[in-house]
Motif scaffolding. Structure first.
Motif, PDB file in Angstrom:
ATOM      1  N   MET A   1      44.172  27.877  30.953  1.00 47.33           N
ATOM      2  CA  MET A   1      44.167  28.148  29.525  1.00 47.33           C
ATOM      3  C   MET A   1      42.737  28.238  28.990  1.00 47.33           C
ATOM      4  N   GLY A   2      41.843  27.453  29.592  1.00 49.55           N
ATOM      5  CA  GLY A   2      40.469  27.417  29.128  1.00 49.55           C
ATOM      6  C   GLY A   2      39.745  28.734  29.251  1.00 49.55           C
ATOM      7  N   ILE A   3      40.252  29.656  30.119  1.00 45.48           N
ATOM      8  CA  ILE A   3      39.603  30.955  30.293  1.00 45.48           C
ATOM      9  C   ILE A   3      39.729  31.787  29.026  1.00 45.48           C
ATOM     10  N   GLY A   4      40.956  31.887  28.493  1.00 45.19           N
ATOM     11  CA  GLY A   4      41.174  32.721  27.306  1.00 45.19           C
ATOM     12  C   GLY A   4      41.214  31.953  26.007  1.00 45.19           C
ATOM     13  N   LEU A   5      41.154  30.637  26.088  1.00 45.56           N
ATOM     14  CA  LEU A   5      41.297  29.800  24.897  1.00 45.56           C
ATOM     15  C   LEU A   5      40.225  30.081  23.860  1.00 45.56           C
ATOM     16  N   VAL A   6      38.993  30.312  24.312  1.00 44.15           N
ATOM     17  CA  VAL A   6      37.893  30.472  23.366  1.00 44.15           C
ATOM     18  C   VAL A   6      37.735  31.907  22.873  1.00 44.15           C
ATOM     19  N   ASP A   7      38.423  32.877  23.481  1.00 38.93           N
ATOM     20  CA  ASP A   7      38.246  34.264  23.069  1.00 38.93           C
ATOM     21  C   ASP A   7      38.521  34.501  21.585  1.00 38.93           C
ATOM     22  N   PRO A   8      39.640  34.003  21.036  1.00 40.10           N
ATOM     23  CA  PRO A   8      39.888  34.275  19.614  1.00 40.10           C
ATOM     24  C   PRO A   8      38.871  33.653  18.668  1.00 40.10           C
ATOM     25  N   ILE A   9      38.155  32.608  19.098  1.00 34.43           N
ATOM     26  CA  ILE A   9      37.233  31.928  18.187  1.00 34.43           C
ATOM     27  C   ILE A   9      35.775  32.338  18.389  1.00 34.43           C
TER      28      ILE A   9
ATOM     29  N   LEU B   1      28.801  30.205  26.190  1.00 30.66           N
ATOM     30  CA  LEU B   1      29.942  29.321  26.456  1.00 30.66           C
ATOM     31  C   LEU B   1      30.588  29.684  27.785  1.00 30.66           C
ATOM     32  N   PHE B   2      30.643  30.988  28.090  1.00 36.46           N
ATOM     33  CA  PHE B   2      31.161  31.421  29.384  1.00 36.46           C
ATOM     34  C   PHE B   2      30.130  31.176  30.476  1.00 36.46           C
ATOM     35  N   THR B   3      28.873  31.490  30.172  1.00 37.91           N
ATOM     36  CA  THR B   3      27.838  31.422  31.199  1.00 37.91           C
ATOM     37  C   THR B   3      27.614  29.999  31.701  1.00 37.91           C
TER      38      THR B   3
ATOM     39  N   PRO C   1      28.826  37.878  30.848  1.00 38.05           N
ATOM     40  CA  PRO C   1      28.944  37.859  29.383  1.00 38.05           C
ATOM     41  C   PRO C   1      27.592  37.736  28.677  1.00 38.05           C
ATOM     42  N   PHE C   2      26.710  36.866  29.193  1.00 36.04           N
ATOM     43  CA  PHE C   2      25.400  36.702  28.571  1.00 36.04           C
ATOM     44  C   PHE C   2      24.578  37.983  28.697  1.00 36.04           C
ATOM     45  N   ALA C   3      24.618  38.604  29.880  1.00 32.29           N
ATOM     46  CA  ALA C   3      23.912  39.880  30.059  1.00 32.29           C
ATOM     47  C   ALA C   3      24.481  40.944  29.121  1.00 32.29           C
ATOM     48  N   ALA C   4      25.794  40.941  28.935  1.00 37.61           N
ATOM     49  CA  ALA C   4      26.423  41.907  28.033  1.00 37.61           C
ATOM     50  C   ALA C   4      25.918  41.729  26.607  1.00 37.61           C
TER      51      ALA C   4
END
Length: 427
Positions: free
Chosen positions: A29-37, A55-57, A349-352
């Motif tokens: 769940m932690g993978i997609g949990l932060v996407d909406p916020i 947060l991903f990196t 994600p950070f590079a993006a």
């Protein structure tokens, strides 16, 4: 005749397997949990998108590096103690992240969360494969079911809790992981320490095996594209928390359906390598569509949801292939593979964010599409190894063996399943 994926043997599992599977659901769940916020964090904490993607990196890079020590730890503490230690770290650092007031604090606590995640992920797969009934392939399906359910539910939970406060998703994980911790402590039997503990260098030495290195590099490049999409696409969408939650729920739902129901069918019909070639090419095309149409919200929504089908297929077949081609114990193979793939997922994600801020939103997705195309090329270099692994798995299914090769047989020590398989002569 092929048995149903959800036949009695697969559904009739020991309590230990269900306890670990439940913990896997919450972990994923932690993978997609932060996407909406992510956009809310950016605006409320005065952080740039590239800062928020940390947060991903921090989470994934620490997970990757920590993977190198998980086998060393689990071989000395035992599987159960390692699982419990990982869950404790997740509970503590998820709670601390929710209590933090700065983006830097959240990023730092997500790093601690990643350490716990590494201990848990590397050991949980080995425990499920070693303890589950229904054979090796059935255990992989069970693991991917937990992954799919967790990924599908994470964005919805993140949207509901995130609408209350951006802190909500972090505290939600803390509470749910506490339940998983109690279940693991109660239902997973104590596992004995191995007679010859793994050296600290085992995962890096395992990468000398061509099959494992090939799958790892393929996953690194694939995850660059995957986490570019997952970690950065919420920003050009400009959707509300609930809208983002709905989009990523649809994405996660397809991940679950295709990983559990479709991937095994494609594997039996076409084999691992041909299915993955087509899958990676289609995913590269989707990323190219996102890059070409970053200003079209409907296009982004459709492309992200459709990507869930491809990601589900890739997750199942890649996980199974790694366990088949690696001539080392499962925990070592999982740790070595996890180290390489999470490096790609963590940096992307950070590079993006940095590339988008400097050169425009489209460039990170073009780069992601190129990385996935390169992944298909790397995978092709190991075609014969994958074909041989498929042949062993076919023989194992036909003879109803619990695993496709001697090295995949599990031992039983003191009545408890061991997560360290017997070594083969190739080790």
């Amino acid at each position: 005749m092929q048995r149903s994926l959800f036949g009695p043997s697969l559904l009739r599992q020991p309590r230990a397997v269900w306890a670990v599977a439940f913990a896997c659901v919450i972990s994923f769940m932690g993978i997609g949990l932060v996407d909406p916020i992510l956009p809310a964090l950016s605006s409320q904490l005065n952080a740039s998108p590239s800062q928020v993607t940390l947060l991903f990196t921090s989470y994934l890079v620490v997970t990757a590096v920590a993977m190198l020590v998980t086998g060393w730890v689990s071989s000395r503490l035992g599987a159960k103690s390692t699982l419990v230690a990982g869950l404790v770290l997740i509970v503590v650092f998820a709670g601390l992240a929710g209590a933090s007031d700065t983006i830097g604090g959240i990023v730092g606590f997500r790093a601690g969360w990643g350490l716990g995640n590494a201990l848990f992920i590397a050991t949980s797969l080995a425990v499920i494969v070693g303890s589950a009934s229904g054979g090796f392939a059935g255990a992989i399906v069970l693991y991917e079911t937990a992954l799919g359910v967790g990924i599908a539910c994470g964005p919805l939970l993140g949207a509901v809790l995130g609408d209350i406060s951006w802190r909500g998703p972090f505290f939600g994980v803390c509470a749910l992981m506490t339940v998983a911790l109690v279940a693991t402590a109660l239902f997973v039997p104590a596992t004995p320490r191995v007679e010859a503990p793994e050296p600290l260098s085992a995962p890096l030495r395992a990468l000398r095996h061509r099959g494992l290195l090939t799958m790892g590099l393929t996953a690194l490049l694939y995850n660059w594209g995957f986490f570019t999409m997952l970690g950065y696409v919420p920003f050009p969408m400009h959707l509300s928390i609930y809208q983002l939650g709905a989009v990523f729920f649809g994405w996660g739902l397809l991940v679950a359906i295709f990983s559990v129901l479709v991937a095994p069918v494609l594997h039996r019909r076409f084999g691992t390598a041909p299915t993955l070639y087509a899958n990676l090419l289609l995913f590269a095309c989707l990323l190219a569509v996102i890059a070409a149409r970053t200003g079209s919200v409907p296009t982004l929504v459709v492309a992200v949801i459709a990507a869930g089908a491809l990601i589900g297929i890739n997750n199942t077949l890649t996980t199974q292939a790694v366990m088949l081609v690696a001539p080392v114990e499962r925990p070592v193979a999982s740790a070595a593979y996890g180290f390489i793939r999470f490096i790609g997922g963590g940096l992307a994600p950070f590079a993006a964010g940095l590339l988008a801020e400097r050169y425009g939103v489209a460039l990170p997705f073009w780069l992601g599409a190129l990385a996935v195309l390169l992944a298909a090329g790397v995978l092709a270099s190991g075609h014969r190894l994958l074909a041989a692994a498929d042949a062993r798995l076919t023989v194992a299914r036909a003879s109803a063996a619990p695993a496709p090769a001697d090295r995949l047989h599990t031992r039983r020590t003191g009545g408890a399943p061991s997560v360290h398989p017997v070594r083969s002569g190739a080790d």
